[in-house]
Enzyme design. Structure first.
Site, PDB file in Angstrom:
ATOM      1  N   CYS A  79       0.854  -1.174  -0.196  1.00  0.00           N
ATOM      2  CA  CYS A  79      -0.181   0.076   0.148  1.00  0.00           C
ATOM      3  C   CYS A  79       1.203   1.307  -0.045  1.00  0.00           C
ATOM      4  O   CYS A  79       1.217   1.485  -0.941  1.00  0.00           O
ATOM      5  CB  CYS A  79      -0.776   0.051   1.251  1.00  0.00           C
ATOM      6  N   ILE A 134      -7.441  -1.321   0.924  1.00  0.00           N
ATOM      7  CA  ILE A 134      -7.269   0.134   2.157  1.00  0.00           C
ATOM      8  C   ILE A 134      -6.565   1.125   1.658  1.00  0.00           C
ATOM      9  O   ILE A 134      -5.795   1.684   1.750  1.00  0.00           O
ATOM     10  CB  ILE A 134      -7.139  -0.126   3.881  1.00  0.00           C
ATOM     11  N   HIS A 170      -3.587  -4.962   1.657  1.00  0.00           N
ATOM     12  CA  HIS A 170      -2.974  -5.213   2.628  1.00  0.00           C
ATOM     13  C   HIS A 170      -2.849  -6.806   3.371  1.00  0.00           C
ATOM     14  O   HIS A 170      -3.409  -8.068   3.728  1.00  0.00           O
ATOM     15  CB  HIS A 170      -3.618  -4.721   4.210  1.00  0.00           C
ATOM     16  N   GLU A 172      -0.912  -8.654   4.923  1.00  0.00           N
ATOM     17  CA  GLU A 172      -0.620  -8.773   6.240  1.00  0.00           C
ATOM     18  C   GLU A 172      -2.046  -8.943   7.227  1.00  0.00           C
ATOM     19  O   GLU A 172      -2.305  -8.879   8.260  1.00  0.00           O
ATOM     20  CB  GLU A 172       0.493  -7.789   7.288  1.00  0.00           C
TER      21      GLU A 172
END
Length: 188
Positions: A79, A134, A170, A172
């Site tokens: 990101c 996001i 993302h 993670e």
């Protein structure tokens, strides 16, 4: 055991540390240039790219991170990390210039336009990757040296060039550690 640093200035630092552990490597937080010593790879997490760049400047991390990459050590940016690693940022902000493409910040919209999507990823033939976007960027104008690994709505959302791996989403924030495993096993 490979030692992977996470730029710990803001963003999903703890989530990346857990993902690194799940992929079988030793994580380490990076806040100062000396923290890059002895690392085999580095993760630039999500967050807010302009803020991260300003903090990196304050802590004199810009040139040491560039030097880390120029030594051939691998860097994985997610990101905001993708934005920082790009050669250019649409709108002219300063970047690290380590992957030959242009980043479009917030390319998929603002916070309320965040979403999840299944992606077919070039390097994973076993199953689609459930990606969390996001305020996600995307990439445009990749040079021929850049390998596009995944797209969404015809926009580049994962790519690789030499020792640099980037995702607009993302990994993670999922339970799927395939991107981190790929980074550690194939690039570091």
């Amino acid at each position: 055991m490979k030692k992977i640093g996470v730029l710990a200035l803001q963003g999903a630092v703890d989530e990346h540390i857990q993902m690194i552990k799940s992929a079988g490597a030793l994580p380490s937080k990076v806040k100062h240039p000396s923290d890059l010593n002895e690392l085999d790879g580095l993760v630039l997490p999500g967050g807010e790219s302009t803020t991260m760049r300003k903090i990196m400047k304050r802590y004199d991390l810009i040139e040491p991170v560039r030097a880390f990459a120029k030594e051939g050590k691998a860097i994985f940016g997610t990101c905001a990390g993708l934005v920082l690693l790009s050669k250019e940022i649409e709108g002219g902000e300063e970047s690290l210039g380590l992957i030959d493409t242009t980043a479009v910040r917030n390319g998929f919209g603002r916070q309320k336009e965040s979403f999840e999507a299944e992606l077919n990823v070039e390097i994973f033939s076993d199953a689609p990757f459930e990606a969390v976007f996001i305020r996600a960027p995307y990439l445009i104008e990749p040079s021929p040296e850049v390998s596009v690994l995944a797209t969404f709505e015809d926009k580049i959302v994962a790519a690789k060039e030499a020792n640099i791996l980037v995702t607009a989403f993302h990994p993670e924030l999922t339970n799927d550690n395939r991107f981190m495993r790929f980074f550690i096993e194939k690039m570091v």
